[in-house]
Design an enzyme around this catalytic site. Sequence first.
Site, mmCIF file in Angstrom:
data_model
loop_
_atom_site.group_PDB
_atom_site.id
_atom_site.type_symbol
_atom_site.label_atom_id
_atom_site.label_comp_id
_atom_site.label_asym_id
_atom_site.label_seq_id
_atom_site.Cartn_x
_atom_site.Cartn_y
_atom_site.Cartn_z
ATOM 1 N N ARG A 161 29.463 -28.951 -41.238
ATOM 2 C CA ARG A 161 29.372 -27.712 -42.003
ATOM 3 C C ARG A 161 27.905 -27.522 -42.384
ATOM 4 O O ARG A 161 27.158 -28.499 -42.504
ATOM 5 C CB ARG A 161 30.241 -27.774 -43.262
ATOM 6 C CG ARG A 161 31.729 -27.965 -42.996
ATOM 7 C CD ARG A 161 32.500 -28.058 -44.325
ATOM 8 N NE ARG A 161 33.931 -28.174 -44.114
ATOM 9 C CZ ARG A 161 34.597 -29.334 -43.998
ATOM 10 N NH1 ARG A 161 33.922 -30.484 -44.094
ATOM 11 N NH2 ARG A 161 35.900 -29.354 -43.815
ATOM 12 N N LYS A 184 34.563 -31.773 -47.774
ATOM 13 C CA LYS A 184 35.319 -31.075 -48.800
ATOM 14 C C LYS A 184 36.254 -32.027 -49.530
ATOM 15 O O LYS A 184 36.858 -32.909 -48.916
ATOM 16 C CB LYS A 184 36.138 -29.944 -48.171
ATOM 17 C CG LYS A 184 35.319 -28.725 -47.770
ATOM 18 C CD LYS A 184 36.223 -27.605 -47.306
ATOM 19 C CE LYS A 184 35.440 -26.339 -47.019
ATOM 20 N NZ LYS A 184 36.308 -25.232 -46.587
ATOM 21 N N HIS A 252 28.878 -21.379 -39.056
ATOM 22 C CA HIS A 252 30.232 -21.926 -38.975
ATOM 23 C C HIS A 252 30.783 -21.822 -37.555
ATOM 24 O O HIS A 252 31.572 -22.668 -37.121
ATOM 25 C CB HIS A 252 31.160 -21.205 -39.951
ATOM 26 C CG HIS A 252 32.457 -21.921 -40.180
ATOM 27 N ND1 HIS A 252 32.518 -23.161 -40.775
ATOM 28 C CD2 HIS A 252 33.740 -21.583 -39.870
ATOM 29 C CE1 HIS A 252 33.777 -23.559 -40.832
ATOM 30 N NE2 HIS A 252 34.540 -22.625 -40.292
ATOM 31 N N ARG A 255 29.986 -24.912 -35.528
ATOM 32 C CA ARG A 255 30.940 -26.007 -35.795
ATOM 33 C C ARG A 255 32.243 -25.752 -35.042
ATOM 34 O O ARG A 255 32.834 -26.666 -34.462
ATOM 35 C CB ARG A 255 31.175 -26.098 -37.303
ATOM 36 C CG ARG A 255 32.341 -26.982 -37.745
ATOM 37 C CD ARG A 255 32.333 -27.063 -39.269
ATOM 38 N NE ARG A 255 33.647 -27.366 -39.834
ATOM 39 C CZ ARG A 255 34.108 -28.592 -40.063
ATOM 40 N NH1 ARG A 255 33.375 -29.637 -39.720
ATOM 41 N NH2 ARG A 255 35.292 -28.775 -40.613
ATOM 42 N N HIS A 278 39.461 -32.583 -41.277
ATOM 43 C CA HIS A 278 40.623 -31.819 -41.713
ATOM 44 C C HIS A 278 41.713 -32.753 -42.227
ATOM 45 O O HIS A 278 41.967 -33.808 -41.628
ATOM 46 C CB HIS A 278 41.189 -30.979 -40.566
ATOM 47 C CG HIS A 278 40.332 -29.816 -40.200
ATOM 48 N ND1 HIS A 278 40.402 -29.189 -38.981
ATOM 49 C CD2 HIS A 278 39.367 -29.157 -40.904
ATOM 50 C CE1 HIS A 278 39.512 -28.189 -38.955
ATOM 51 N NE2 HIS A 278 38.893 -28.166 -40.102
ATOM 52 N N TYR A 287 42.102 -24.015 -36.217
ATOM 53 C CA TYR A 287 40.644 -23.944 -36.159
ATOM 54 C C TYR A 287 40.151 -23.917 -34.726
ATOM 55 O O TYR A 287 39.185 -23.244 -34.390
ATOM 56 C CB TYR A 287 40.072 -25.175 -36.876
ATOM 57 C CG TYR A 287 38.598 -25.123 -37.157
ATOM 58 C CD1 TYR A 287 37.669 -25.580 -36.230
ATOM 59 C CD2 TYR A 287 38.127 -24.610 -38.361
ATOM 60 C CE1 TYR A 287 36.324 -25.546 -36.482
ATOM 61 C CE2 TYR A 287 36.780 -24.574 -38.631
ATOM 62 C CZ TYR A 287 35.885 -25.052 -37.688
ATOM 63 O OH TYR A 287 34.534 -25.012 -37.954
#
Length: 306
Positions: A161, A184, A252, A255, A278, A287
Site C-alpha cells: 500500500r 491494516k 493502489h 498494488r 488480507h 481484489y
Amino acid sequence: MIQISAAAHHALETWLSHQKSLAGSAQNTLTAYHSDVLGFLAFMTEYKAEAQGLAALSKLSITDMRAWMARERSQDVSARSLARKLSAVKTFYRWLAAREGFEPTAVLATRSPKFQKKLPRPLDINAAKAMIDTVELQSQENWIALRDVAVVTLLYGCGLRISEALGLQGRDAPLPDVLRILGKGGKERIVPVIDAARDAVDTYLDACPYRQDADQPLFRGSRGGALSSRLIRKAMQQARMQLGLPATATPHAMRHSFATHLLAAGGDLRAIQELLGHASLSTTQAYTAVDTARLLDVYQKAHPKA
C-alpha cells in the site's frame, strides 16, 4: 454545533481508545469512526430534541435508525458512504451494549444500503512498466525522479500500500530479501523484495541529499521531511495523462496489478492473500477479480479426484 451528552461523548472516546489499543485500528480508521459515530449521536440529540444519555441511547428503535439513514440520504450521502457509517455505528453499539448490558437489536438489525462494489482496475503488464518509466520523467531533480520510481516500483513489485511504502524507515535500507510490513489493523506480514525494487531503492538512496538515519523516513520530501503520498499521486497523475491511461491508474492500482499479474501467471490464491495482508480469502478474490471460470480451472487441475 449540536452538543452530545457528556456520557455519550465519554463513551465514544473510551471506545476509540479501545479500538486503538486492543483492536489495533489504524489512525485513518479511528478518524473515520470518530466522525461517523459523532455525527450519528449528534443527529439523535437533534432528532429527540434532548441530550441522549446512555440510557436513552440503549432504547433506540428501528424507526429512529431509519430516520437517521433518511437524513443522511437527503444530504446526498452515497449508499457506499452510508454503509460505512452504519458499520461504524454498529461496531460502537456492540461495544457499548456489552459494556452497559443492554440489547442493541434495533441498531444491529438495521440493514445496510445496497451498492455496487467497485473493484480497482489493474494495469496490463506493459502499462505498469510504462508507468514506472514515465514517472521518472515528472521531476527535473534527478534524486526526486529516482525517489518516485523507487516508490512506484515497490507498489508494483511488492504489492505494498502507498502508506506502507512511505512508512519505511532508514533502518529498512538496504532492503533485505524479505520485509516485515505492519499493515491494516496492526497485522504483520512477510513480503519478498524483488531485485528491481531493491535496486530502485538503492539508486534513490545513492542520489538522495539527506542522510538516512535509522529512525527517519526512508523516502524524503524535497525539504527533507517525510514524503507525502499526495506527491506520488500527482506524479502518477501526470504520467498517466502522458501515457493516455485512465484515471484509475493510481498508486493502489499498482498494488492491484501486482496481485492480478501474479494470479494470471499461476500464483496461488492463498499465497497472494498472505502477500497482500488480507484477513479473508474472499477479499483477495474480489481484489484480484477472480472469476468462476478461473477458480474452476484451478480446481480441475489441482483436485485429486478431478
